[in-house]
Design an enzyme around this catalytic site. Sequence first.
Site, PDB file in Angstrom:
ATOM      1  CE  LYS A   1      -4.494  -1.338   1.737  1.00  0.00           C
ATOM      2  NZ  LYS A   1      -5.608  -1.011   2.717  1.00  0.00           N
TER       3      LYS A   1
ATOM      4  CE  LYS B   1      -9.213  -9.459  -1.327  1.00  0.00           C
ATOM      5  NZ  LYS B   1      -8.849  -9.155   0.155  1.00  0.00           N
TER       6      LYS B   1
ATOM      7  CE  LYS C   1     -13.369  -1.834   0.266  1.00  0.00           C
ATOM      8  NZ  LYS C   1     -14.296  -2.401   1.327  1.00  0.00           N
TER       9      LYS C   1
END
Length: 342
Positions: free
Chosen positions: A118, A201, A204
């Site tokens: 991240k 994966k 969103k």
Amino acid sequence: MTETQFTPRVFSGIQPSGGLTLGNYLGAMKRFVDMQGADFETIYCMVDLHAITTWQDPAALMHNTRELCAGFIAAGIDPEQSILFNQSQVPEHAQLGWIFNCVARMGWMQRMTQWKDKAGKNQQNASLGLFAYPSLMAADILIYHATHVPVGEDQKQHLELTRDIAIKFNNDFGVDFFPITEPVIEGAATRVMSLRDGSKKMSKSDPSDMSRINMTDDADTIAKKIRKAKTDPDALPSELKGLDDRPEARNLVNIYAALSDKSAAQVLAEVGGKQFGEFKPMLAELAVEKLSPISSEMARLMGDQSEIDRILARGAERAREITAPILRQTYEIVGMVGAGSD
Ligand code: TRP
């Protein structure tokens, strides 16, 4: 190892950082619903403090938190049976998180793969909160003395860190206070992958909306996304090993299996030999049948915001009945004047 017997208690959390996807539903919520009942106390949290470790627009955060709450209820979480709340309203999460920031080591945090992913190349510009994220997650779990934590495979390392924090705290202070939590990791079968790339994966945050099914998508949109999902030209196999090296085919079969509460092997026994041209409409029909009651219930709940806010406030109140005494005892163990009864 801990000797104390802890109440069987499930805790899990989802970030309100965007819309809900089929991945959240099959990979998390549906399993959370299944764990409600006699065997466990179940506690489910919208982790808004975690969401803000990366920038969230305030109005969007409020909307997403309420929508996530509506999603939990529409999926079958009963707010009477389970405790359902948003993290920021139970201050003991952040308070225990601070204690754990002083237990966890820099080196442990630096090894976290989610931090590395991240933060990316520019770690110096990531928030300090993003670095401390796993320590707050440990606090989420341990402030309830939770014994079981259902999460996706990608959270396994964070759960190992949670155990390390509990062990170090217990050792440092010579107590047997925090339980060593059991991860309940989802099987690969419930891991929903992107409709555009079977190795990623479903997320969103993927820039392509065609890569995911949102819980708010209408029937036509769901059908269109499944019709356009990436596949290979071969027919479906009748056995699992025929899905080796066919990640997109495997993903669609897994989605079908999860939606119909069957195993992938059972599904293949039924549909083996069919072309995707025939299988995709079957999957679309099943997805619409299972998801539309949930999305219409979500829409109905979202129409009554004050009801959602009332449910969250009540959930936070019930959560604090558990967290307040555990934080007080923690403070006492650590040596905070004023925390103890003496
Ligand atoms: N990190 C989890 C995720 O991104 C969310 C989360 C926060 C969580 N706190 C938790 C999950 C505690 C389980 C238990 O999926």
